[in-house]
Design an enzyme around this catalytic site. Structure first.
Site, short mmCIF file in Angstrom:
data_model
loop_
_atom_site.label_atom_id
_atom_site.label_comp_id
_atom_site.label_asym_id
_atom_site.label_seq_id
_atom_site.Cartn_x
_atom_site.Cartn_y
_atom_site.Cartn_z
N ARG B 138 0.85 -1.20 0.00
CA ARG B 138 0.00 0.00 0.00
C ARG B 138 0.88 1.25 0.00
O ARG B 138 0.63 2.20 -0.72
CB ARG B 138 -0.94 0.05 1.22
CG ARG B 138 -1.90 -1.10 1.43
CD ARG B 138 -2.86 -1.32 0.32
NE ARG B 138 -2.34 -2.30 -0.62
CZ ARG B 138 -2.97 -2.75 -1.68
NH1 ARG B 138 -4.18 -2.33 -1.97
NH2 ARG B 138 -2.41 -3.62 -2.51
N GLN B 221 -16.23 10.19 10.19
CA GLN B 221 -16.26 11.66 10.10
C GLN B 221 -15.33 12.30 11.14
O GLN B 221 -14.57 13.20 10.84
CB GLN B 221 -17.71 12.13 10.32
CG GLN B 221 -17.98 13.50 9.77
CD GLN B 221 -19.49 13.83 9.80
OE1 GLN B 221 -20.29 13.12 10.41
NE2 GLN B 221 -19.86 14.89 9.11
N HIS B 225 -11.64 14.16 9.84
CA HIS B 225 -11.59 15.63 9.85
C HIS B 225 -10.36 16.19 10.52
O HIS B 225 -10.12 17.39 10.46
CB HIS B 225 -12.87 16.21 10.47
CG HIS B 225 -13.96 16.33 9.46
ND1 HIS B 225 -14.68 15.25 9.02
CD2 HIS B 225 -14.41 17.39 8.75
CE1 HIS B 225 -15.55 15.64 8.11
NE2 HIS B 225 -15.41 16.92 7.92
N TYR B 375 -12.21 -7.56 5.35
CA TYR B 375 -11.19 -8.59 5.17
C TYR B 375 -11.34 -9.64 6.25
O TYR B 375 -11.65 -9.33 7.41
CB TYR B 375 -9.77 -7.98 5.29
CG TYR B 375 -9.29 -7.22 4.09
CD1 TYR B 375 -10.04 -7.12 2.93
CD2 TYR B 375 -8.04 -6.59 4.12
CE1 TYR B 375 -9.57 -6.41 1.84
CE2 TYR B 375 -7.58 -5.88 3.02
CZ TYR B 375 -8.35 -5.79 1.89
OH TYR B 375 -7.88 -5.07 0.82
N LEU B 404 -12.63 11.29 -2.26
CA LEU B 404 -13.09 9.90 -2.11
C LEU B 404 -13.85 9.70 -0.80
O LEU B 404 -14.79 8.93 -0.73
CB LEU B 404 -11.87 8.98 -2.18
CG LEU B 404 -12.02 7.50 -1.88
CD1 LEU B 404 -11.06 6.71 -2.78
CD2 LEU B 404 -11.73 7.15 -0.43
N TYR B 405 -13.39 10.44 0.24
CA TYR B 405 -13.94 10.21 1.57
C TYR B 405 -15.23 10.97 1.83
O TYR B 405 -15.66 11.08 2.98
CB TYR B 405 -12.90 10.58 2.64
CG TYR B 405 -12.60 9.45 3.61
CD1 TYR B 405 -13.59 8.93 4.43
CD2 TYR B 405 -11.33 8.91 3.70
CE1 TYR B 405 -13.33 7.91 5.32
CE2 TYR B 405 -11.06 7.87 4.57
CZ TYR B 405 -12.06 7.37 5.38
OH TYR B 405 -11.80 6.35 6.25
N HIS B 408 -21.28 10.63 2.41
CA HIS B 408 -22.58 11.04 2.93
C HIS B 408 -23.70 10.01 2.74
O HIS B 408 -24.67 10.07 3.48
CB HIS B 408 -22.95 12.41 2.36
CG HIS B 408 -22.00 13.48 2.80
ND1 HIS B 408 -20.88 13.82 2.08
CD2 HIS B 408 -21.97 14.25 3.91
CE1 HIS B 408 -20.20 14.76 2.72
NE2 HIS B 408 -20.84 15.04 3.83
N GLY B 544 -8.44 4.02 -2.01
CA GLY B 544 -8.40 4.62 -0.67
C GLY B 544 -7.48 3.86 0.27
O GLY B 544 -6.85 4.47 1.14
N SER B 548 -4.86 5.43 2.96
CA SER B 548 -5.21 5.24 4.36
C SER B 548 -4.08 4.55 5.13
O SER B 548 -3.61 5.04 6.16
CB SER B 548 -6.50 4.41 4.40
OG SER B 548 -6.76 3.96 5.69
#
Lengths: 606, 606
Positions: B138, B221, B225, B375, B404-405, B408, B544, B548
């Site tokens: 990754r 969320q 943030h 997973y 991407l994030y 909603h 993502g 991440s």
């Protein structure tokens, strides 16, 4: 970690050490401390009425943690040692230590045996292996990400996330310790004026013994000021800089400044013709740029220039370098426009800037550091050697690197340009010597003039206030002593003042001032050390080398995704970097002859 | 690189490709493009009256450079391919490609075969190898240092040195290209309102099919943030954040905010007692903190709180997490004070903050990402697996990760707390549900309520303006299409609209809007994709995931010099991190029962 005084952690390398042990250790330490004006307290129960970590009991970079009841533990994780004080090597450490060459021997080997190096430098396979070793071993010595800043004596997230801080390689001595160095030495620092007079001031000019010239001195100053940008208004622990070789000394630090210095055509920087040659624009012609011209000195409007660094108005040598680099940028733009006629101003500018970073790094390694180190190993700029390794492509400037780089002894008392002698203060805030004699003449004067030796008792008198500020800042930042830094960088600490200075007179002065060799301040020790085969004394090479190599190779352009032709406008742009040299930089951007351009005075110079 | 139209570079992987080739390539491309309202131009000479790089002719991440006379070259360095367009694999690439599992197959394998994973997860040697592979593979997919920002379609130094920019994984489509996607698709983006109505708006609530609850939604969320802090006043390409997991969502982004939120005693954050429980302080009691309370909505003074993130005043779910983390910080401080009674407030605070970062990363990997990915491989937080490898301990947030994030669709239309239904807008800027029913009740309500499925046609009506802004910003930032991102992350691009959506109705709508599958916008494609075994569709997982994992493991605390007991106050502090879990976080900081805390609704929930 154990929670009681005597319980050891058998499994790991972190072991508790009780009160009795501290007293024993402390008394042993104090036995070795010569008694002076401010004698260390006697080894009674009262002695340890301080944080036991002030005594730096953990060896081999173990981390000391104070606990309840004046106990402490050492965290030996990753040190290769274990035991109460991380004093016992593991088997693998023992073998590694046996195999590892002594730094002093290695340095002598690297700076002599010209015949052997002449052969090794020519065998690409061996030479690449050696350069890879240089890059990685130096890189390993610099914590990346950084661990400390100057406001805390322990790891915090601020050290990493607050990039306004200079990083710290060793944390500051805690404020609650008995002496400025922890427990060693006098309770107060020696008087700074006495120190300066006895240790630093020039009696008579000592020339640099390796024929180093003033062109080298100004290169050092011009190059390093792109990343040494202390935010003095806020404090010596803070910087306005970005943490690396960002060529902000040429282009400006902020986007606003960079915009102001651009011509807007073909990617070029603003210039003006003076006597038929390109020079940086006058300050009055570049709104938004602010330079460090002092308000109380009357300077004519056509003596004030707009440059990438506000400080570069200070000295004509910096102005000369600024001019040469502006010309080089514009020269590179001309090349790029030919190759990519459809590219706009913006793309030419950014691509030229990427090429200039490459040139700066190439010249710094292959001309500047090569001369500085006096290595016979030919140093080369081959970033691909770090690809796929553990090397970290991110850099932060360390406060100790900034201090180490105060190389004012290099500055001679005056500079002779075409028969006229200019004293240091004659040149302050003045570009007159450049325009009176012409840029070419001024450059040759820098080449032909000897720099001073980077050693003690060789600071010019007029630099007294600069030096005093360095020493005061080092104290405000609570730097650990020079011996702590020697240990940190794998060197054996100095055992005595004579061991440090290599003579007896200065040794006696320092012993009177500090009492304990472990109490000698960082900057003082760096300059008090006996001269060695390099331009700087050995400790400075071995400590500064890692910060320097790491800073140069951690530049983004050295990383795998950047280091390819397209980043630099294609194969031609890439080749500009790969063939850059100090000589070429000047030859392509001087009006007349560039003969003899180098960091050494010509043979036979008195 | 060659300088004429037909000369190839035999030695390297960068080859010239002439005008004829471009026409051929363009005509081939256009042949495959279905004709719609805004048909692509016919393949005549006029077609290539644009920068040939607009057609993205270089394959396999080769870099396109435009040259004179509408020629271009591809720089294939480091791609493992060569040829005019980096289309020919080297032998080693061919072997690697054969050996590399197909991402879709791999994902299915990782999310099924529970019995096999139950065995593999229990064999430490194998499990560690797999986790090392996860971390490094990754990490390798994210350029570090970053190469692009949103203001230039080529590499600049700004991408690295100007940290106000979000990084970019793929550069923006150049502004001078024929269509928003280069040469593919319509000349103008589809109408955004039509797009929203047809593709995004919720007809009826689609519940998340893996029993995901609202506690998960608010975790996402609250967690993200801290690093998604777009500086909207200046532009969607800029951020106020630091680039990583800096726990600024708990402690505040600036030193001034962090100081204001501290109690000054025992390292603790300021709290107040409400109904016998600890809560964050009222805004009126914390001078200097500014929260995003809208001036036009009347909110009582005891409904306004001072939190680490100005946005967290927005929703009671964020307020609940903020409260739990403040309590956890203060709980950790109590532990540290016991262990280190001599440490001052400052040291307890900073050490607790380091422990909290560790807890956040541990819970995010082992609870949150584990659930998100579905997973069966047990994900573990073992930073030591990256030590000594090529892993880069520095992170930057990518603009595409931020987009991407935007999850909603997870938000249900209402939340039922102890029998009372709260619509989304009932909860805006209000902490009333928390205090009316009690924090414990509110937390259980989040646990017991289903989140929405992360798919198309599942955005709540009231979120229309938020969604519109996302799409508009994506256009302002000139994102490349979703297929370009699939290529970039090693996936096969979607071959048709049906291939993307897995059905025909939505496929037909998208085909009408975009004409060409390669023209589908990034965010649109991410949500239009058919559902897969994870909480998000497959492309979102595979794109993502790298951002991440890289962001979590590149945290400074994961690096060798930080990851040791002393950084966290000793073995006990280190263990707080190593044993952290979502359940423990809530159980240790709720007043009553914490039964059933997890990211899934209880079995049997309707």
């Amino acid at each position: 970690m154990a929670t009681t005084g005597q319980r050891g952690d058998k499994g790991g390398g972190r072991v508790m050490f009780g009160v009795a042990g501290v007293i024993l250790a402390a008394s042993f330490l104090f036995m070795r401390t010569p008694v002076h004006e401010t004698p260390a307290p006697a080894p009674t129960e009262a002695v340890i009425d301080y944080d036991p970590c002030c005594a730096y009991p953990c060896e081999n970079q173990g981390i000391c943690l104070s606990e309840a009841n004046r106990n402490y533990t050492c965290d030996c994780t990753g040190t290769g040692y274990y035991g109460s004080n991380c004093e016992i090597p593991t088997w693998s450490t023992m073998i590694k230590t046996k195999l590892k060459p002594d730094p002093e021997w290695l340095h002598t080997f690297l700076t002599s045996n010209s015949w052997l190096w002449a052969i090794l430098n020519r065998i690409p396979f061996i030479h690449k292996r050696l350069m890879t070793y240089v890059y990685l071993s130096r890189g390993d010595m610099v914590d990346s990400p950084p661990t400390y800043e100057s406001d805390h004596s322990y790891i915090t997230l601020n050290a990493y996330f607050n990039e306004s801080y200079y990083a710290r390689t060793l944390p500051p001595v805690p404020e609650h310790c008995p002496t400025p160095m922890g427990v060693k030495g006098p309770k107060e620092y020696p008087d700074v004026d006495e120190l300066i007079k006895k240790v630093f001031m020039r009696r008579e000019f000592i020339p640099e013994p390796h024929d180093t010239n003033v062109l080298f001195q100004y290169y050092a100053q011009h190059f390093t000021h792109q990343f040494f940008r202390t935010d003095y208004k806020k404090g010596p622990q803070l910087t306005k800089g970005t943490g690396g070789v960002d060529v902000s000394n040429i282009y400006g630090l902020t986007e606003q400044d960079r915009r102001a210095l651009r011509s807007g055509v073909d990617g070029k920087l603003r210039t003006q013709k003076i006597n038929g040659e390109d020079f940086p624009p006058y300050l009055k012609d570049v709104p938004g740029i602010s330079m460090d011209y002092p308000p109380h000195i009357p300077i004519p409007e056509n003596g004030k220039f707009a440059l990438g660094h506000p400080f570069f108005a200070l000295l004509p040598g910096l102005f000369a370098y600024a001019t040469i680099w502006v010309r080089e940028h514009n020269r590179v733009c001309d090349e790029l426009v030919k190759l990519h006629p459809s590219w706009d101003d913006e793309r030419i500018y950014h691509t030229a800037r990427l090429i200039i970073v490459g040139e700066v790094i190439k010249i710094t390694i292959e001309d500047y550091v090569q001369h500085l180190s006096q290595y016979k190993l030919k140093l080369t700029f081959e970033p691909e050697l770090t690809h796929g390794t553990r090397f970290q492509y991110h850099n932060r400037i360390h406060a100790e690197f900034n201090h180490l780089y105060h190389w004012h002894p290099l500055i001679p008392d005056s500079l002779n340009v075409s028969g006229t002698d200019y004293a240091i203060m004659d040149m302050a805030y003045s570009t007159a010597p450049v325009f009176k004699h012409g840029l070419d003449e001024f450059i040759h004067a820098m080449v032909n003039s000897r720099a001073g030796a980077l050693t003690n008792r060789n600071h010019a008198q007029v630099l007294y206030p600069v030096l005093k500020k360095v020493l005061e800042n080092g104290r405000e930042l609570r730097f650990q002593g020079v011996n702590a830094y020697r240990r940190r960088f794998g060197m054996v600490p100095f055992t005595s003042f004579e061991d440090m200075t290599g003579e007896t007179e200065l040794a006696a002065i320092l012993e009177e001032l500090y009492g304990d060799i472990d109490a000698v301040e960082y900057y003082v020790g760096l300059l008090a050390e006996r001269p060695g085969p390099s331009i700087t004394p050995l400790t400075m090479v071995n400590i500064g080398g890692p910060w320097s190599v790491k800073g140069l190779l951690a530049n983004p352009i050295c990383s795998p995704r950047y280091w390819k032709p397209s980043t630099f406008g294609g194969e031609e742009g890439f080749n500009i970097i790969k063939t850059a040299s100090l000589e070429k930089l000047f030859c392509l951007n001087m009006k007349g002859s560039c003969e003899g351009i180098s960091f050494k005075v010509p043979q036979g110079t008195p």
